[in-house]
Write a protein that holds these residues in place. Sequence first.
Motif, PDB file in Angstrom:
ATOM      1  N   GLN A 376       9.415  19.059  56.957  1.00  0.00           N
ATOM      2  CA  GLN A 376       9.662  20.409  57.499  1.00  0.00           C
ATOM      3  C   GLN A 376       8.430  21.281  57.266  1.00  0.00           C
ATOM      4  O   GLN A 376       7.965  21.417  56.136  1.00  0.00           O
ATOM      5  CB  GLN A 376      10.867  21.033  56.802  1.00  0.00           C
ATOM      6  N   PRO A 377       7.832  21.862  58.336  1.00  0.00           N
ATOM      7  CA  PRO A 377       6.638  22.694  58.167  1.00  0.00           C
ATOM      8  C   PRO A 377       6.905  23.835  57.188  1.00  0.00           C
ATOM      9  O   PRO A 377       7.993  24.414  57.166  1.00  0.00           O
ATOM     10  CB  PRO A 377       6.342  23.207  59.575  1.00  0.00           C
ATOM     11  N   SER A 378       5.918  24.133  56.369  1.00  0.00           N
ATOM     12  CA  SER A 378       6.106  25.149  55.334  1.00  0.00           C
ATOM     13  C   SER A 378       6.405  26.526  55.918  1.00  0.00           C
ATOM     14  O   SER A 378       7.090  27.332  55.286  1.00  0.00           O
ATOM     15  CB  SER A 378       4.866  25.213  54.446  1.00  0.00           C
ATOM     16  N   ARG A 379       5.940  26.806  57.133  1.00  0.00           N
ATOM     17  CA  ARG A 379       6.195  28.114  57.718  1.00  0.00           C
ATOM     18  C   ARG A 379       7.676  28.311  58.023  1.00  0.00           C
ATOM     19  O   ARG A 379       8.116  29.447  58.224  1.00  0.00           O
ATOM     20  CB  ARG A 379       5.349  28.300  58.978  1.00  0.00           C
ATOM     21  N   ARG A 380       8.432  27.193  58.087  1.00  0.00           N
ATOM     22  CA  ARG A 380       9.873  27.284  58.333  1.00  0.00           C
ATOM     23  C   ARG A 380      10.685  27.168  57.038  1.00  0.00           C
ATOM     24  O   ARG A 380      11.908  27.076  57.084  1.00  0.00           O
ATOM     25  CB  ARG A 380      10.316  26.181  59.288  1.00  0.00           C
ATOM     26  N   CYS A 381      10.009  27.138  55.916  1.00  0.00           N
ATOM     27  CA  CYS A 381      10.667  26.923  54.620  1.00  0.00           C
ATOM     28  C   CYS A 381      10.839  28.233  53.864  1.00  0.00           C
ATOM     29  O   CYS A 381      10.177  29.241  54.149  1.00  0.00           O
ATOM     30  CB  CYS A 381       9.836  25.973  53.750  1.00  0.00           C
ATOM     31  N   ASP A 382      11.707  28.200  52.881  1.00  0.00           N
ATOM     32  CA  ASP A 382      11.783  29.283  51.905  1.00  0.00           C
ATOM     33  C   ASP A 382      10.569  29.191  50.991  1.00  0.00           C
ATOM     34  O   ASP A 382      10.130  28.095  50.629  1.00  0.00           O
ATOM     35  CB  ASP A 382      13.035  29.172  51.045  1.00  0.00           C
ATOM     36  N   LEU A 383      10.035  30.327  50.608  1.00  0.00           N
ATOM     37  CA  LEU A 383       8.970  30.322  49.599  1.00  0.00           C
ATOM     38  C   LEU A 383       9.672  30.473  48.238  1.00  0.00           C
ATOM     39  O   LEU A 383       9.988  31.571  47.807  1.00  0.00           O
ATOM     40  CB  LEU A 383       7.988  31.462  49.856  1.00  0.00           C
ATOM     41  N   ASP A 384       9.911  29.332  47.630  1.00  0.00           N
ATOM     42  CA  ASP A 384      10.780  29.270  46.443  1.00  0.00           C
ATOM     43  C   ASP A 384      10.017  29.575  45.157  1.00  0.00           C
ATOM     44  O   ASP A 384       8.882  29.111  44.973  1.00  0.00           O
ATOM     45  CB  ASP A 384      11.387  27.870  46.353  1.00  0.00           C
ATOM     46  N   HIS A 385      10.645  30.339  44.264  1.00  0.00           N
ATOM     47  CA  HIS A 385      10.137  30.506  42.904  1.00  0.00           C
ATOM     48  C   HIS A 385      10.550  29.260  42.108  1.00  0.00           C
ATOM     49  O   HIS A 385      11.750  29.026  41.900  1.00  0.00           O
ATOM     50  CB  HIS A 385      10.733  31.744  42.236  1.00  0.00           C
ATOM     51  N   ARG A 405      17.565  22.771  52.728  1.00  0.00           N
ATOM     52  CA  ARG A 405      18.282  21.625  52.143  1.00  0.00           C
ATOM     53  C   ARG A 405      17.732  21.297  50.754  1.00  0.00           C
ATOM     54  O   ARG A 405      18.499  21.121  49.797  1.00  0.00           O
ATOM     55  CB  ARG A 405      18.144  20.413  53.063  1.00  0.00           C
ATOM     56  N   HIS A 406      16.420  21.212  50.637  1.00  0.00           N
ATOM     57  CA  HIS A 406      15.839  20.811  49.357  1.00  0.00           C
ATOM     58  C   HIS A 406      15.763  21.955  48.363  1.00  0.00           C
ATOM     59  O   HIS A 406      15.642  21.723  47.160  1.00  0.00           O
ATOM     60  CB  HIS A 406      14.469  20.161  49.597  1.00  0.00           C
ATOM     61  N   HIS A 407      15.864  23.193  48.884  1.00  0.00           N
ATOM     62  CA  HIS A 407      16.053  24.334  47.992  1.00  0.00           C
ATOM     63  C   HIS A 407      17.387  24.185  47.264  1.00  0.00           C
ATOM     64  O   HIS A 407      17.469  24.392  46.050  1.00  0.00           O
ATOM     65  CB  HIS A 407      16.023  25.625  48.813  1.00  0.00           C
ATOM     66  N   GLN A 411      18.617  22.836  42.940  1.00  0.00           N
ATOM     67  CA  GLN A 411      19.607  23.500  42.080  1.00  0.00           C
ATOM     68  C   GLN A 411      20.817  22.611  41.788  1.00  0.00           C
ATOM     69  O   GLN A 411      21.740  23.030  41.104  1.00  0.00           O
ATOM     70  CB  GLN A 411      20.071  24.804  42.742  1.00  0.00           C
ATOM     71  N   SER A 412      20.787  21.362  42.265  1.00  0.00           N
ATOM     72  CA  SER A 412      21.906  20.449  42.067  1.00  0.00           C
ATOM     73  C   SER A 412      21.830  19.792  40.691  1.00  0.00           C
ATOM     74  O   SER A 412      20.739  19.608  40.143  1.00  0.00           O
ATOM     75  CB  SER A 412      21.913  19.375  43.163  1.00  0.00           C
ATOM     76  N   PRO A 413      22.974  19.413  40.116  1.00  0.00           N
ATOM     77  CA  PRO A 413      22.980  18.797  38.776  1.00  0.00           C
ATOM     78  C   PRO A 413      22.122  17.534  38.721  1.00  0.00           C
ATOM     79  O   PRO A 413      22.186  16.687  39.616  1.00  0.00           O
ATOM     80  CB  PRO A 413      24.467  18.458  38.554  1.00  0.00           C
ATOM     81  N   GLY A 414      21.330  17.415  37.686  1.00  0.00           N
ATOM     82  CA  GLY A 414      20.510  16.223  37.474  1.00  0.00           C
ATOM     83  C   GLY A 414      19.126  16.306  38.065  1.00  0.00           C
ATOM     84  O   GLY A 414      18.253  15.498  37.723  1.00  0.00           O
ATOM     85  N   TRP A 415      18.894  17.268  38.984  1.00  0.00           N
ATOM     86  CA  TRP A 415      17.583  17.425  39.607  1.00  0.00           C
ATOM     87  C   TRP A 415      16.795  18.527  38.915  1.00  0.00           C
ATOM     88  O   TRP A 415      17.357  19.529  38.489  1.00  0.00           O
ATOM     89  CB  TRP A 415      17.714  17.771  41.088  1.00  0.00           C
ATOM     90  N   SER A 416      15.490  18.346  38.816  1.00  0.00           N
ATOM     91  CA  SER A 416      14.618  19.380  38.244  1.00  0.00           C
ATOM     92  C   SER A 416      13.293  19.387  38.990  1.00  0.00           C
ATOM     93  O   SER A 416      12.847  18.360  39.517  1.00  0.00           O
ATOM     94  CB  SER A 416      14.348  19.122  36.750  1.00  0.00           C
ATOM     95  N   LEU A 417      12.679  20.564  39.028  1.00  0.00           N
ATOM     96  CA  LEU A 417      11.373  20.715  39.658  1.00  0.00           C
ATOM     97  C   LEU A 417      10.478  21.539  38.728  1.00  0.00           C
ATOM     98  O   LEU A 417      10.880  22.604  38.262  1.00  0.00           O
ATOM     99  CB  LEU A 417      11.494  21.410  41.018  1.00  0.00           C
ATOM    100  N   PHE A 418       9.286  21.029  38.463  1.00  0.00           N
ATOM    101  CA  PHE A 418       8.334  21.701  37.578  1.00  0.00           C
ATOM    102  C   PHE A 418       7.012  21.859  38.320  1.00  0.00           C
ATOM    103  O   PHE A 418       6.540  20.922  38.962  1.00  0.00           O
ATOM    104  CB  PHE A 418       8.085  20.881  36.301  1.00  0.00           C
TER     105      PHE A 418
END
Length: 442
Positions: A376-385, A405-407, A411-418
Motif C-alpha cells: 500500500q503506497p505510503s501516501r494512502r497510509c496513516d502516519l502512525d506514531h 489494516r496493519h495499523h 495493536q493486536s495481542p502478541g504483535w509489537s512494532l519498534f
Amino acid sequence: MALPVEIAEIVGEAREWEGRGWFPPGPQLAVCLSGGKESLKDLTDGELLEVAAARRQTSWAQARELAAIAELAGRRAVGGSEDDPRVLTSHESVTDEVAAALTVTGNAAATLVRLAERLAVELPGTREALEAGRIDLAKARVICDVTESLPADAAERLETAALEKAPAQTSGQLRRRITRMARHLAPEAVEERKRDAVRGRRLEVWDNSSGTANLALCDLPLEDAHAVYNKISAAARGLKHEGDARSLGILRVELAPRLLSGAELPDAARALLVEEPGAAEELSAPQVDDDVAVPALAAMVERRLAHVRARVSLDALPVAVRRAAQRIHDELAERRDAVCQGDDEEHGRPGYRPPAALRREVEERHGTCVFPSCNQPSRRCDLDHTISWRPGPTCRCNLAPLCRRHHRLKQSPGWSLFQIWPGLLIWTTPAGAWYIVRPDRT
C-alpha cells in the motif's frame, strides 16, 4: 605370599571377589584386596561393586590414623608448659607437628587433632563404628560437629541415636536428622553454639584452579541468610517472568554482585533487563546521515535476535524476542533522540498531526506501508506514531506509514512494532518471529 587358610578358601578363581562386601576391615581384608586379578577391566559389574569393601578398609585406616594422632596429643600434653607465653601450648605444638608430618595446612591439622581427641575420649561409639567400617570419615565428622559443646549426657544420647541409622544414611541425611534431635535434647546449648558462630561471621574469598573465585558469607544467622537468598531468588524469578532466557542460578549470581556493590534491588534488576545475555556487542551507531548507519544497525539487530532464538525454548521465544527488541530500542534511545533532535530545543513537534514537510520526509523514507509484505503506497497510509503520541513524540524517529489494516494489526495481542532508529523498524509476531524493515532512503 602365602594366604591364611580361611582367606585362601574364598579367593579361588571362581570366587575372586564374591562375598568381600561383608568381610571385616583390617589386615586380612587388605590381603584380599591386594590379591587376585591384575586388572579391574577383567571384573564383572557385580565384582566391581564388591570392591566397595575397600571403602570399609579406608575407614579402618582413617580410624587408625586418628587414634595415632590422639595418642600423640596425649603424650605431648603430659608435662607441657601451658602457661609460658614464650612458647606454644602443647596442643598448638602437636597441631604443627601433625601438619608437618602429614603435609597439610595448620587448619586441617587442627581439625584432625580435635576430631582425634573427641573420638578417643567423648565419642567412643563413633570411633568403633569408623574402625569397623560401618561409617566413613564424613559421617564421623558430622557426629563430632553436631555433638560439639553439648552436655555430656545429651552428646551420649545423640551419638547412640546417630549410629543406629548412620550406616544407611548419607552424611547430609545424617546431619539433618541429628541436628533436629540436638535442638530437642539440648536447646540452650544449641542456641549458645549458634550465638558463638554468629559472633565469628565473616566474608571469605578464595581462588579456584579454573581462574574463577568463590565469595561466601559464612556463619550468618539462619533467618538472615535465607532472607537474602529468598529476596535475590524472587528478583531472579521476576526477571524470568519478564522473558529473560538465563537460568535462575545465573540470574542470582548476576544480581548478587550488583547488590553487594551498592545498587538498589530495582536498579540491579532493571540493569539486567537492559542487558542481552551473552551479547558483548556495543551499540555505537554512526551518524544518521552516514550510509553505513542503518545497515550496520540492522545487522546488529539480526545477530542479537538470532542469539536469543538460539538460547530459549520455543514456548519462551515470543516473550524473549519482544523483550530483546525492547532492550535494543531502549539502549539506543539517548543517541537516537540526540541525533533526531539536532539543534532544536525540544525533541519532536508540538501536536499530534505532523507538519506537511515532516509527512513528506517520512513518506519518502518509506514508499509503502512498513509491514513487510504490504504494498500500500505510503501516501494512502496513516502516519502512525510507533510509540503512541504522548509519551511518544511527533517526530521522524517515531513516525512510519501504516495502512489501516496493519495499523490495527500493530495493536493486536502478541504483535509489537519498534522503531529503533529513524526509519529502521522491528516487527515481532505472536510466534516469536521478527522482521526488520529498512528505509528506502535514509
